[in-house]
Each structure stands twice: as structure tokens, then as C-alpha cells.
Design an enzyme around this catalytic site. Structure first.
Site, PDB file in Angstrom:
ATOM      1  N   HIS A 451      -2.447  22.043  -4.441  1.00  0.00           N
ATOM      2  CA  HIS A 451      -2.005  21.623  -3.111  1.00  0.00           C
ATOM      3  C   HIS A 451      -2.770  22.395  -2.043  1.00  0.00           C
ATOM      4  O   HIS A 451      -2.503  23.569  -1.791  1.00  0.00           O
ATOM      5  CB  HIS A 451      -0.489  21.838  -2.972  1.00  0.00           C
ATOM      6  N   LEU A 462      -3.772  28.169  -1.141  1.00  0.00           N
ATOM      7  CA  LEU A 462      -3.758  27.072  -2.112  1.00  0.00           C
ATOM      8  C   LEU A 462      -2.567  27.291  -3.047  1.00  0.00           C
ATOM      9  O   LEU A 462      -2.367  28.396  -3.558  1.00  0.00           O
ATOM     10  CB  LEU A 462      -5.061  27.080  -2.925  1.00  0.00           C
ATOM     11  N   GLU A 463      -1.780  26.223  -3.240  1.00  0.00           N
ATOM     12  CA  GLU A 463      -0.713  26.279  -4.242  1.00  0.00           C
ATOM     13  C   GLU A 463      -1.223  25.580  -5.501  1.00  0.00           C
ATOM     14  O   GLU A 463      -1.663  24.429  -5.422  1.00  0.00           O
ATOM     15  CB  GLU A 463       0.543  25.561  -3.740  1.00  0.00           C
ATOM     16  N   VAL A 464      -1.152  26.256  -6.629  1.00  0.00           N
ATOM     17  CA  VAL A 464      -1.486  25.628  -7.911  1.00  0.00           C
ATOM     18  C   VAL A 464      -0.167  25.365  -8.627  1.00  0.00           C
ATOM     19  O   VAL A 464       0.684  26.260  -8.733  1.00  0.00           O
ATOM     20  CB  VAL A 464      -2.414  26.532  -8.739  1.00  0.00           C
ATOM     21  N   VAL A 500       5.734  26.118  -0.126  1.00  0.00           N
ATOM     22  CA  VAL A 500       5.531  26.153   1.329  1.00  0.00           C
ATOM     23  C   VAL A 500       6.315  25.038   2.024  1.00  0.00           C
ATOM     24  O   VAL A 500       7.054  25.288   2.984  1.00  0.00           O
ATOM     25  CB  VAL A 500       4.022  26.077   1.663  1.00  0.00           C
TER      26      VAL A 500
END
Ligand code: T1G
Length: 715
Positions: A451, A462-464, A500
Site C-alpha cells: 500500500h 509503505l505498508e506491506v 494508516v
């Protein structure tokens, strides 16, 4: 084991600095003591007529004072003493009877630069890793080993304040232009050029340096009246940027002023006093915790150590050439320098996407982050296609097509039929569960979420998101590649909104409720920027796009029920074709792409008569506690792997005020019991959406905390 090794050549003592067992050179108390005794020895040695300092590390000079050491200081007096000692060392360098030449290659930061500034002649390698800067204010402190004094004397007050007050680092070429260094040479010639300089200085002494900055330099830097103006402007600009929440830049400004207006000695005294004050301040504690949290994240692949073999990514495929896809492609090329192939349904779209991707490189060239040659090399790495040609060779593919489960599933199916069997397939989504997208896949173990935030090249987070079946190898590959793209990466659970957007959701909803009740848009946004957010929630909705916000809000409402029901505001805005900034119409007006103030029409549209009935305190409490509660709830559900990830995600993802440490840190500071009792009061007045999270109630009962550290290295 010693940090300094000395060889003598032609009357020059060549001192190599290489701290054993540490990846970077750091000025600890022990290193300083060793350096001082070395200086004494070299002072006495007749055969030595000059000293040349250089680093023994392959690509780092000195990363400054030991941050862990100053965090551990028991009180202000000890911090002050540390700074005073550092100043004394630098004074001895500056007053050393033989010329000291320094050759800088790699990061030369904080105390490292202060040491270089005290030397008599400076050379730097023209390598991208060579950065000279004073990042102290980013840690909530100020340059405390004479930096506030020597830098303005060397390069003028304006240029020095520009660096010190922002905690900036400069590349070597800029450092030369500013006068921070005397010579710029290729890395391979650094040692010999420095040796030549040492031999020269040994014979003819230190060269005089002309005043810099031409007429403006003379008028502004060169006389007290001009400088008074410079200080005033700098103060104004700091206050505008920090909202007064960060004491360090203002304090540094005063330390510079004292030194320039009342002399070096007075300046040094003011500097170490202020250092003492700042080093034990709560703001500095928070900023240092963030430094340690981000460095720890640089080494964290999101899986238990030793459980994964990340795949090296040389070629990236991107599906979807819209705003996100082209942003991902451009950022991957410019930061990671990998080959990128961008795919869309037809070549016209592909062409548009490639143009946008190159635009990111254009920006970097314009800001001189890359050279013309690098620009040419990197842009040649970008290519496009309307079929999947080239995709079989990709190591990682990121799809960024329309947010629709069926579309995403069919892209995954196409990719599985095309890419090699070891390639990782990532989906860029903000609302759809990864497990659902991967459900039809033959190999769901290699499918996961990445994301990105918009605009991709500028947002640092960055969201993994692993799906239920994602393998550790795939996770580690995505995390490492995200880092190569310059992102701070957190691995989060496959729950609606991930981290988030989950914590953002009730906050944005609450802003909608406040607005519906008649709270003016300005009052809502101003309250939150005063709290320390970069933009207020209503302005944020305009930035995100009201269509995107509506979709996200709907998903969260469906997933979590009434508690996350959005206020009936955005629907009516959309019906009036207001999409926010991108359509030039939102809650705010936009003129030539610039935000121009609240659009009063909106109140009529929403049938609201604005009033100041709700106090700023209540506005703040409702918005902030909505987010704190959700953060506690999501953390309790295991959405983040640690409070560290949660706080870093909030700070880097939505600009949660860094000086508050993040929502979970803030709960610890307030105390869970106090947070629970405030939430109960809000619940009584505004309804069950404020019911405290079970995890918070449990913490309040047992006196628990999210962090078990005492405030030094973040957990
Ligand atoms: N103190 C303590 N530890 C430090 C450190 C420092 N100054 N700099 C780096 N480390 C550790 C880091 O935590 C990590 O540890 C390891 O070194 C490698 O770092 C008097 C008071 C230099 C650009 O703010 O910006 O001088 O996790 O993974 O990506 O005025 O580190 O391996 O155990 O980040 O190659 C001002 C901070 C100090 C610079 C290298 N200096 N450092 O980046 O490696 S205050 C800074 C950096 C001061 C004076 C004042 C970066 C780097 P571990 P890394 P990297």
C-alpha cells in the site's frame, strides 16, 4: 582496540579513523579521549609538521556524537558538560599549532562536521554518499560542539542558518559552493589531494578565505544591522514551519546570534547551556526515539530473522499506468535504479503513464538530486507495453489498477499465467483485503499487498500486507524492495484499512460530524494544525479526493459497523461534483492549483450555519481521542507488529506530530487510565463511537503501557 591509526609520511601524520565493531564512526567519550591523547602526542613530535584526518570506513566519515550517550544523560548539567567538553576538544583542534587537514568521504554529520569545521583545511570527495550537515535539530538538540559558531563564521550567517535551523545536509558540490569545504576531488584522488594540501599548508600556512556572498553577503552577513534582519526573517520562517512546537531551531538561532554579536566565547557558553536544556527536553526524547525506531526498521524485513530468503529484484513490472502506477514506476526507477516495465490496456495510456514516471526523474534532475548522465541512464530503464511482453522476466510485479475486487482478481490471474514461477505479485490497494484478492490464485503464497501513499514519490511510508497464505520470502522481498524505493516500511495485518487508514477513518469521520454540527471548516483545520498535523482533516479530505475518501469510508463502515459510520457530508459534496483538489473544487477553493481558502458555498450546500459553539479544546479532544482510541483498538487486534511500527506509520503516513511521538506513545504519556476516562466522558456526550477500546480498558486496569522502554532506544 583503538580507533585511530597513524602513519607518518613526509612530515605529515596521516590519521585514519576507524571505530572497531561499529558500522559508522561515532564520537563517543572513549573515542574523544583517545583522539585528545593522540593530539598531545603529535603536538610533541618534532618530525610531525601537519596532520591529515581521514576515515578508515569505506563510505562514511563521522556520523556525529553518540546519540545513545546523550540520551542516557541523567540531567541538564551533565548534558551541558558533555557539550562543553566537545567544544573544548574542537577548540584544541582549531588552536593546534600545526595545520590539521581533513579529507571527507561519506556522511560527515553533527559532531563529525563540527570537527571538520575546527580543522584548518577541508577536502571532500565528490561522491553521492559524501554529505556534510548538522542534523541536530532533527533530534531536538542543537550543534553543541561549536557548530553554531564556526559554521556562520565560515560561510556567513544566512547560509549557516539555512543548514542549522533545518538540520540539513549538503552534497559535496554544494558544500564547496557554500565554502564549507576548500576542495572537491574524486574519491580515488582524495588521499593524494589531501596529502598535497597538507604539504602545502605545512610550508605556507592556512590560506585566507574571501568573504562569500557578494554584495548581499556584505550587506546582510557582514554587518550587525543586516544580520538583525536575517535573524528576524529566520525566526519568522522557523515559527511558520514548526508552529512553535519545536524549541531546538529557535534556540540554535539564539546561539548563533549570541556568538556573532557578542563573540565566540559568549557564543560557546550560550551554545552549551542551550544544548543542556534541549538534550533533556521531552521533544528531544521523542525525536531520538523516532531516529532509533527508523534505524531499527531499516534492518527489519517484517519476518522473524533467518526465516526468509528475499528475492533480489532486478526487474519490476507495474500494471496500471494511472497516477499510482506511474508514481510507483517512476519512484522505483529513480530510487532503486531497476528496470521497470509499465503496462496498461492501450499504448496511449501507457505513453501518458511513462511521461508521468519520467516527470519524477525530471523533478530530481531539476533539484540536482541526480546528474544529467544519471537521468539519461535511469530514464532508459523505463519501458511500456500494452500486452504483457517483458513480464515473464520480472522478479516483482505491482498492480495498481482500479480498486475493484473482480478487476484485481483478473489481473492476478493474468499475471500468474505470465510471470515466472518465482516472481512475487503485489497489489496496491487501500481498501480491499489481500486474502480476497489472492483467493483465486494458484500460488497465493507469492501474493501480497503493497500500500503506497499518494503521491508515491513524496510520501515516505509503505505498508506491506501479507495475505493469509503469503510466504515469508515474499514478505521480505517486498519489504526490501520498498526500502530500496526509499520508503520506511511497516508490515501490517490484512484487516480493513490496514493501519494508516484504519486510524485515520474515525478521525476524518469526526471532522465530518463536527462540520455537520456547524463547526467552521477553518476552526477544525486550524485546531489540528495547531496540534501539530501538517494539514487539518478537512483539507486532508480535499487532498485525498472526496471520491476516494467516500469509498474508503464506506468500506470501513461496512467492516466495523455504526462505530465508523461517516457523517453525511461527503456524499452531498460529490453530488455537487466536488472531488477536492484534483477537480479544483472541494471544501476549499483552488486557484491555479493553489488552495485559496474555504469555499463558503459549501455551508449552503450542506445546509449548515457555521458557529463557534464548539470550543477548540473540544474539537481537538474529539478528533485526537477518536484516533487514539482506534489506534489502541487496532494495536490490540495485532494490526501492527509493535507499537514502534504503529507510531512510525502514523508519523510518516499521516503526519502525526513527531514531537508527540505517535498515537501509542501519546497514550503512554497520558496514561491509559486518563485516556479511558476522557473517552468515557466523550462517550456520554457524543455517543457509543467513543466507547474505549478493550485493550485500553485492560491497560488502564493493570497500569499497562504500550512501550516498556524508559524512553531511550524505542522498543
Ligand atoms: N549515534 C549513535 N548511533 C548512531 C549514530 C550516532 N550519531 N549514527 C548512526 N548510528 C548507528 C545506527 O543507530 C545504526 O545502529 C548504525 O549506526 C548504522 O546506521 C555534539 C550532539 C550516518 C547517515 O544525527 O543519519 O553530533 O542499528 O543503519 O543507513 O553537535 O546513521 O546498527 O545498532 O543509519 O548507512 C548527529 C545520525 C548526532 C546522524 C548512516 N548525527 N545517523 O546511515 O546506517 S548529534 C546524526 C545517520 C551530534 C553534536 C551533536 C545515519 C548515517 P545499529 P544506519 P546508514
Amino acid at each position: 582496540m583503538s580507533t585511530f591509526t597513524v602513519v607518518e609520511e613526509q612530515g605529515v601524520a596521516v590519521v585514519s579513523i576507524d571505530q572497531p565493531g561499529s558500522p559508522v564512526n561515532i564520537l563517543t567519550a572513549a573515542v574523544k579521549a583517545e583522539f585528545e591523547s593522540l593530539l598531545e602526542r603529535l603536538r610533541a613530535e618534532k618530525a610531525v609538521r601537519a596532520i591529515l584526518l581521514l576515515s578508515g570506513k569505506p563510505d562514511g566519515f563521522i556520523a556525529g556524537a553518540d546519540i545513545e550517550q546523550f540520551v542516557a544523560l541523567p540531567n541538564q548539567a551533565a548534558a551541558e558538560a558533555l557539550s562543553r567538553d566537545g567544544q573544548a576538544t574542537m577548540d584544541r583542534v582549531a588552536a593546534f599549532p600545526k595545520p590539521i587537514i581533513v579529507a571527507v568521504h561519506g556522511a560527515c554529520l553533527g559532531g563529525g562536521l563540527e570537527l571538520a569545521l575546527a580543522c584548518h583545511y577541508r577536502l571532500a570527495s565528490n561522491h553521492p554518499k559524501t554529505q556534510l550537515g548538522l542534523p541536530e535539530v532533527q533530534l531536538g538538540i542543537l550543534p553543541g560542539a561549536g557548530g553554531c559558531q564556526r559554521l556562520p563564521r565560515l560561510i556567513g550567517v544566512r547560509a549557516a542558518l539555512d543548514i542549522i535551523l533545518a538540520g540539513k545536509s549538503e552534497r559535496a558540490a554544494k558544500a564547496l559552493k557554500l565554502g564549507m569545504v576548500d576542495e572537491l576531488v574524486p574519491p580515488s584522488l582524495l588521499r593524494s589531494a589531501a596529502m598535497a594540501a597538507a604539504l602545502r599548508l605545512m610550508e605556507s600556512g592556512v590560506p585566507r578565505r574571501p568573504r562569500r556572498g557578494g554584495l548581499a553577503g556584505l550587506l546582510l552577513d557582514g554587518n550587525p544591522l543586516g544580520r538583525a534582519l536575517v535573524y528576524r526573517m529566520a525566526r519568522k520562517s522557523v515559527l511558520a514551519k514548526t508552529g512553535g512546537h519545536y524549541p531546538a531551531p529557535l534556540s540554535a538561532l539564539e546561539a548563533v546570534r549570541t556568538g556573532m554579536e557578542r563573540g565566540l566565547r559568549a557564543g560557546l557558553v550560550d551554545e552549551h547551556r542551550r544544548f543542556g536544556e534541549l538534550a533533556v527536553s521531552p521533544v528531544s526524547r521523542k525525536l531520538v526515539q523516532i531516529f532509533f525506531a527508523t534505524t531499527a526498521l531499516k534492518k527489519d524485513d517484517g519476518v522473524a530473522p533467518g526465516t526468509a530468503t528475499p528475492r533480489p529484484v532486478r526487474r519490476l513490472g507495474v500494471v496500471g499506468s494511472g497516477f499510482m502506477g506511474s508514481g510507483i514506476a517512476g519512484t522505483a526507477v529513480s530510487q532503486a535504479g531497476v528496470e521497470v516495465r509499465l503496462k496498461d490496456a492501450d499504448l496511449v495510456r501507457v505513453g501518458k503513464g511513462l511521461k508521468a514516471s519520467v516527470g519524477i526523474l525530471d523533478g530530481r534532475l531539476k533539484r540536482r538530486r541526480i546528474t544529467r548522465q544519471e537521468y539519461e541512464r535511469l530514464s532508459a530503464l523505463l519501458s511500456g507495453t500494452a500486452d504483457f511482453s517483458g513480464f515473464p522476466r520480472a522478479d516483482l510485479v505491482i498492480e495498481a489498477v482500479f480498486e475493484e475486487l473482480s478487476v484485481k482478481r483478473s489481473v492476478v490471474a493474468d499475471l500468474e499465467a505470465t510471470v515466472g514461477e518465482r516472481a512475487i505479485i503485489a497489489t496496491n490497494t487501500s481498501t480491499i483485503p489481500i486474502t480476497d484478492i489472492a483467493a483465486g490464485a494458484h500460488h497465493p503464497d507469492r501474493v501480497l499487498g503493497m500500500h503506497f501513499f499518494s503521491p508515491v514519490d513524496r510520501m515516505p511510508l509503505l505498508e506491506v500486507i501479507p495475505g493469509a497464505a503469503t510466504s515469508p520470502d515474499a514478505i521480505a522481498t517486498a519489504v526490501q524492495f520498498g526500502r530500496r524505493m526509499g520508503k520506511t516500511v511497516i508490515v501490517v495485518a490484512d484487516r480493513p484499512g490496514f493501519w494508516v487508514n484504519r486510524i485515520l477513518s474515525p478521525y476524518l469521520n469526526e471532522a465530518g460530524h463536527l462540520l455537520t454540527e456547524g463547526t467552521p471548516i477553518e476552526a477544525i483545520d486550524r485546531t489540528m494544525t495547531r496540534f501539530g498535523f501538517p494539514v487539518g482533516p478537512i483539507a486532508l479530505l480535499d487532498e485525498v479526493g472526496l471520491d476516494v475518501a467516500a469509498k474508503g469510508g464506506g468500506v470501513m463502515h461496512q467492516a466495523f459497523g455504526e462505530r465508523l459510520a461517516p457523517a453525511d457530508v461527503i456524499g452531498r459534496m460529490l453530488a455537487d461534483k466536488r472531488l477536492g483538489r484534483k477537480s479544483g473544487r472541494g471544501f476549499y477553493r483552488y486557484q491555479d492549483g493553489k488552495k485559496a481558502g474555504v469555499d463558503a458555498e459549501v455551508y449552503r450546500l450542506l445546509a449548515i450555519s457555521p458557529s463557534d459553539r464548539v470550543s477548540p479544546q473540544t474539537i481537538e479532544q474529539r478528533l485526537v481521542y477518536a484516533m487514539l482510541n482506534e489506534a489502541a483498538m487496532a494495536a490490540g487486534e495485532g494490526v501492527v507488529r509493535s507499537p514502534r511500527d504503529g507510531d512510525i506509520g502514523a508519523i510518516f503516513g499521516i503526519g502525526f506530530p513527531p514531537f508527540r511521538g505517535g498515537p501509542l506513545r501519546m497514550i503512554d504519556d497520558l496514561g491509559a487510565a486518563q485516556v479511558v476516562s476522557t473517552l468515557r466522558a466523550l462517550e456520554a456526550e457524543f455517543g457509543p463511537r467513543f466507547a474505549p477500546a478493550a485493550s485500553l480498558v485492560a491497560m488502564a486496569e493493570h497500569g499497562g503501557r504500550f512501550y516498556d522502554d524508559s524512553g531511550s532506544r524505542a522498543a
